[in-house]
Design an enzyme around this catalytic site. Structure first.
Site, short mmCIF file in Angstrom:
data_model
loop_
_atom_site.label_atom_id
_atom_site.label_comp_id
_atom_site.label_asym_id
_atom_site.label_seq_id
_atom_site.Cartn_x
_atom_site.Cartn_y
_atom_site.Cartn_z
CD GLN A 1 -7.10 -4.57 4.23
OE1 GLN A 1 -8.06 -5.31 4.47
NE2 GLN A 1 -7.26 -3.30 3.94
CB CYS B 1 -3.84 3.07 -1.57
SG CYS B 1 -4.97 4.41 -1.30
CE LYS C 1 -7.60 -0.23 6.28
NZ LYS C 1 -8.20 0.10 5.01
CG ASP D 1 0.37 -2.32 6.25
OD1 ASP D 1 -0.61 -2.42 7.02
OD2 ASP D 1 0.33 -1.66 5.19
CG HIS E 1 -1.90 0.98 1.41
ND1 HIS E 1 -1.63 2.27 1.76
CD2 HIS E 1 -3.25 0.89 1.26
CE1 HIS E 1 -2.77 2.95 1.83
NE2 HIS E 1 -3.77 2.15 1.53
N1 PMP Z 1 -1.92 -0.54 4.64
C1 PMP Z 1 -2.89 -1.32 4.17
C2 PMP Z 1 -2.59 -2.73 3.80
C3 PMP Z 1 -4.19 -0.83 4.06
O1 PMP Z 1 -5.16 -1.61 3.59
C4 PMP Z 1 -4.44 0.50 4.45
C5 PMP Z 1 -5.83 1.09 4.32
N2 PMP Z 1 -6.42 0.87 3.08
C6 PMP Z 1 -3.40 1.26 4.95
C7 PMP Z 1 -2.14 0.71 5.03
C8 PMP Z 1 -3.60 2.66 5.41
O2 PMP Z 1 -4.46 2.67 6.50
P1 PMP Z 1 -5.04 4.04 7.07
O3 PMP Z 1 -5.59 4.76 5.88
O4 PMP Z 1 -6.11 3.61 8.02
O5 PMP Z 1 -3.93 4.77 7.71
#
Ligand code: PMP
Length: 410
Positions: free
Chosen positions: A207, A368, A230, A204, A127
């Protein structure tokens, strides 16, 4: 946790008020859970209860409301500690979310310990939140960012990773579960190999946290990060877990109130963990309601929720595969309940609009993860992602809506 509430999806759905709304005159079918999950009534009520009954600033107050707010805030820290199996509650730092947590590590650890020519490894599946902070600190410190390649289905090339590791590798920052494809990465192996070279590893967990049992001690990751929104919790709050001895060595990220022990105009001594990394008034309300979100998951049991989601995943996968020209990307065994697909001749955005007209929320685009999409040679995918409250009947609605939409688009 030992005696979870029996899994009845209809009863469970009743805890989520939003699931009873209509979209474009149709029953909402919410399949965008990887972006954010909906919130059970316990979480919503706890938020209202905080502001109605004991809103106060924490830690410094000598009055009843401040005591109650502080106790609830610290109870959330212990709930998170237990949720991810951390050894000490002071290893849990509250942040704004995954993005901020990664930025804190990259900036704080990176500014103190990275040197010119050092190497940082990420993967093709990352991401943007786990790419950009490392690019920024690498540029500043003259470090080199390396990327683990993958095959066309999103499976990481572990041989290439192994070859990439060397004495120069100082940090490996890896997505535990891909938000774009749902693939679970072999993080145990990734961590063990990195540690052989004395490199640190951040997972990270944005998920993975809600779907998989997480035990950071067993995983032996050095850092683990995730977002509250999440895991059936609120937006605006997240977690940075770090091993105590590492967090102790790292400089603070933000300076200000709460993170200090003593301030004079000449010199400041920093507070101990976790407060060293929690400058200023934190997001008290949302931290507090992380606990009812975690309680919700524990009450139903992660294993039960996962079994339910796996049933949805298997059914939806087989139904989607029947659609002509549809290709699932990341069609592997080891994945969570996320399905990302492309359909020949169909732009994902057009499809999303037609599905929304039928009350169905899916996500389309690059998720993203633009470098991943570039690697796959596509503009984006359509992604459906399931949570504890989704049903087989909703998958039927999705499949019927897809057939209807494709008739219009083709
Ligand atoms: N890493 C991953 C794997 C994600 O899915 C996300 C959110 N889509 C993020 C980072 C960023 O999370 P946040 O926008 O809640 O900071």
């Amino acid at each position: 946790m030992s005696n979870p509430t029996s899994y009845d999806v209809a009863t469970l759905r009743n805890l989520f008020p939003i699931l009873h709304r209509k979209v474009k005159g149709k029953d909402l079918v919410y399949l965008d859970n990887a972006a954010t999950s909906q919130k059970p009534i316990q979480v919503i009520d706890a938020l209202v209860h905080y502001y109605t009954h004991y809103n106060a600033n924490i830690h410094r107050g000598l009055h009843t409301l401040a005591d109650e707010a502080t106790a609830a805030y610290e109870a959330a820290r212990v709930a998170v500690q237990q949720f991810i199996g951390a050894a000490f509650h002071e290893e849990i730092i509250f942040t704004k979310g995954t993005t901020e947590s990664i930025n804190i590590v990259a900036r704080s650890w990176g500014s103190a310990f990275l040197q010119r020519g050092d190497e940082i490894i990420i993967s093709s599946l990352e991401h943007h939140a786990n790419i950009v902070p490392w690019q920024m600190i690498a540029e500043e410190k003259g470090a080199i960012l390396k990327v683990i390649p993958m095959d066309d289905n999103g499976v990481l090339d572990m041989g290439a990773y192994s070859n990439m590791l060397s004495e120069k590798t100082k940090f490996v920052s890896i997505i535990h579960v891909s938000n774009a494809l749902g693939i679970i990465n072999p993080v145990e192996e990734i961590i063990a190999l990195a540690h052989e070279k004395n490199a640190l590893v951040l997972l990270d967990g944005a998920q993975s946290c809600v779907h998989l049992d997480i035990d950071v001690k067993k995983l032996d990751c050095d850092f683990y990060v995730f977002s509250g929104h999440k895991i059936y919790g609120p937006t605006g709050v997240g977690v940075l877990y770090g091993k105590r001895e590492l967090l102790e060595k790292m400089p603070p990220f933000l300076g200000g109130g709460e993170m200090i022990k003593e301030v004079t105009f000449e010199k400041t001594t920093y507070n101990e963990l976790p407060f060293k990394f929690e400058a200023g008034t934190p997001n008290i309300a949302d931290v507090i309601v992380l606990k009812p979100a975690i309680d919700f998951i524990n009450n139903y049991g992660k294993a039960n929720i996962r079994a339910h989601e796996e049933e949805l995943l298997a059914y939806a996968t087989s139904k989607l595969k029947e659609i002509e020209g549809l290709k699932i990307i990341g069609d592997v065994q080891n994945k969570i309940s996320v399905i990302s697909f492309v359909i020949e001749g169909v732009h994902p955005q057009d499809l999303a609009i037609l599905l929304d007209n039928q009350g169905i929320a899916v996500r389309t685009g690059h998720h993203c993860a633009q470098p991943l999409m570039q690697r796959l040679g596509i503009v984006g995918t359509t992604r459906v992602s399931f949570a504890a409250y989704n049903t087989l009947a909703e998958i039927e609605v999705l499949i019927a809506a897809l057939h209807k939409s494709l008739k219009m688009l083709r």
